[in-house]
Write a protein that holds these residues in place. Structure first.
Motif, short mmCIF file in Angstrom:
data_model
loop_
_atom_site.label_atom_id
_atom_site.label_comp_id
_atom_site.label_asym_id
_atom_site.label_seq_id
_atom_site.Cartn_x
_atom_site.Cartn_y
_atom_site.Cartn_z
N ILE A 1 0.82 -1.21 0.00
CA ILE A 1 0.00 0.00 0.00
C ILE A 1 0.86 1.26 0.00
N ILE A 2 2.10 1.14 0.49
CA ILE A 2 3.01 2.29 0.46
C ILE A 2 3.24 2.73 -0.98
N LEU A 3 3.40 1.78 -1.87
CA LEU A 3 3.60 2.08 -3.29
C LEU A 3 2.39 2.81 -3.85
N TYR A 4 1.18 2.37 -3.52
CA TYR A 4 -0.04 3.01 -4.02
C TYR A 4 -0.17 4.43 -3.46
N ILE A 5 0.17 4.61 -2.19
CA ILE A 5 0.11 5.94 -1.57
C ILE A 5 1.11 6.87 -2.25
N ALA A 6 2.33 6.38 -2.51
CA ALA A 6 3.35 7.21 -3.17
C ALA A 6 2.90 7.61 -4.57
N ILE A 7 2.33 6.67 -5.32
CA ILE A 7 1.84 6.98 -6.67
C ILE A 7 0.73 8.02 -6.59
N GLY A 8 -0.18 7.88 -5.64
CA GLY A 8 -1.27 8.83 -5.48
C GLY A 8 -0.75 10.23 -5.16
N VAL A 9 0.25 10.33 -4.29
CA VAL A 9 0.83 11.63 -3.94
C VAL A 9 1.49 12.24 -5.17
N LEU A 10 2.23 11.44 -5.95
CA LEU A 10 2.87 11.95 -7.16
C LEU A 10 1.85 12.44 -8.18
N VAL A 11 0.75 11.72 -8.33
CA VAL A 11 -0.30 12.15 -9.27
C VAL A 11 -0.87 13.49 -8.84
N ILE A 12 -1.13 13.65 -7.56
CA ILE A 12 -1.66 14.92 -7.05
C ILE A 12 -0.67 16.05 -7.29
N LEU A 13 0.61 15.80 -7.05
CA LEU A 13 1.63 16.82 -7.29
C LEU A 13 1.70 17.20 -8.76
N VAL A 14 1.63 16.22 -9.65
CA VAL A 14 1.66 16.51 -11.08
C VAL A 14 0.45 17.34 -11.48
N LEU A 15 -0.71 17.03 -10.91
CA LEU A 15 -1.92 17.81 -11.21
C LEU A 15 -1.77 19.25 -10.75
#
Length: 147
Positions: free
Chosen positions: A123-137
Motif C-alpha cells: 500500500i506504500i507504493l499506491y500511496i506514493a503513486i497517489g501523492v505523485l499524481v496529485i503533485l503533477v496535477l
C-alpha cells in the motif's frame, strides 16, 4: 516552635526564588549570585535558611522618600475584561480546542495508516503513486494559470 526552625514548603521556596529573580531584574544580584542562591533555596529545609537568602535584598524607600511624607500608591484591582477582549480570549481558547481535535485526528490517521501498512506493505507504493499524481496535477494547474 520557633519560626526559624519550622520546615519550609515548596511554595515557600518558589516565593524566595521569585524574589531572587526580581532582584536580578533590579540589578541587585548578578547571574552567578542568583544561581547560587536559587540552588541554596532548592536545598533549604527550614525558614531560617530561606531568610538568609533574602536578608540583604530588603526593599528600602528611595532617598528622601520618608522625609517628603508621600505614601506609596495603592495597587489598583484588575478591571474586568471588555467584551472585545473577552471575545478574543474565548476565540483563542476555541482555536486551541480546534488544534487539539486536529492533533487527535492526525494521530488516529497515522495509527490507521500503520495498521494498513502492516496488513498490506504494498500500500506504500499506491500511496506514493497517489501523492505523485496529485503533485503533477498541481504543477499542470499552475502552468495552465489556474492558480
Amino acid at each position: 516552635m520557633d519560626r526559624d526552625q519550622m520546615r519550609a514548603s515548596e511554595s515557600d521556596r518558589q516565593v524566595v526564588m521569585e524574589r531572587l529573580r526580581e532582584a536580578v531584574e533590579e540589578g541587585r544580584l548578578d547571574v552567578l549570585e542568583y544561581q547560587e542562591r536559587v540552588d541554596a533555596a532548592m536545598q533549604a529545609k527550614v525558614y531560617s535558611e530561606l531568610d538568609v537568602l533574602l536578608s540583604d535584598l530588603q526593599q528600602l524607600p528611595p532617598p528622601g522618600f520618608a522625609e517628603s511624607g508621600l505614601e506609596p500608591t495603592a495597587v489598583m484591582p484588575a478591571a474586568p475584561l471588555s467584551k472585545v477582549n473577552q471575545q478574543l480570549r474565548d476565540s483563542a481558547e476555541a482555536g486551541s480546542q480546534k488544534w487539539k481535535i486536529v492533533g487527535v485526528s492526525a494521530a488516529i490517521a497515522v495509527v490507521l495508516a500503520l495498521i494498513l501498512i502492516a496488513i498490506n506493505p504494498q500500500i506504500i507504493l499506491y500511496i506514493a503513486i497517489g501523492v505523485l499524481v496529485i503533485l503533477v496535477l498541481f504543477v499542470v494547474a499552475a502552468v495552465a494559470g489556474l492558480f
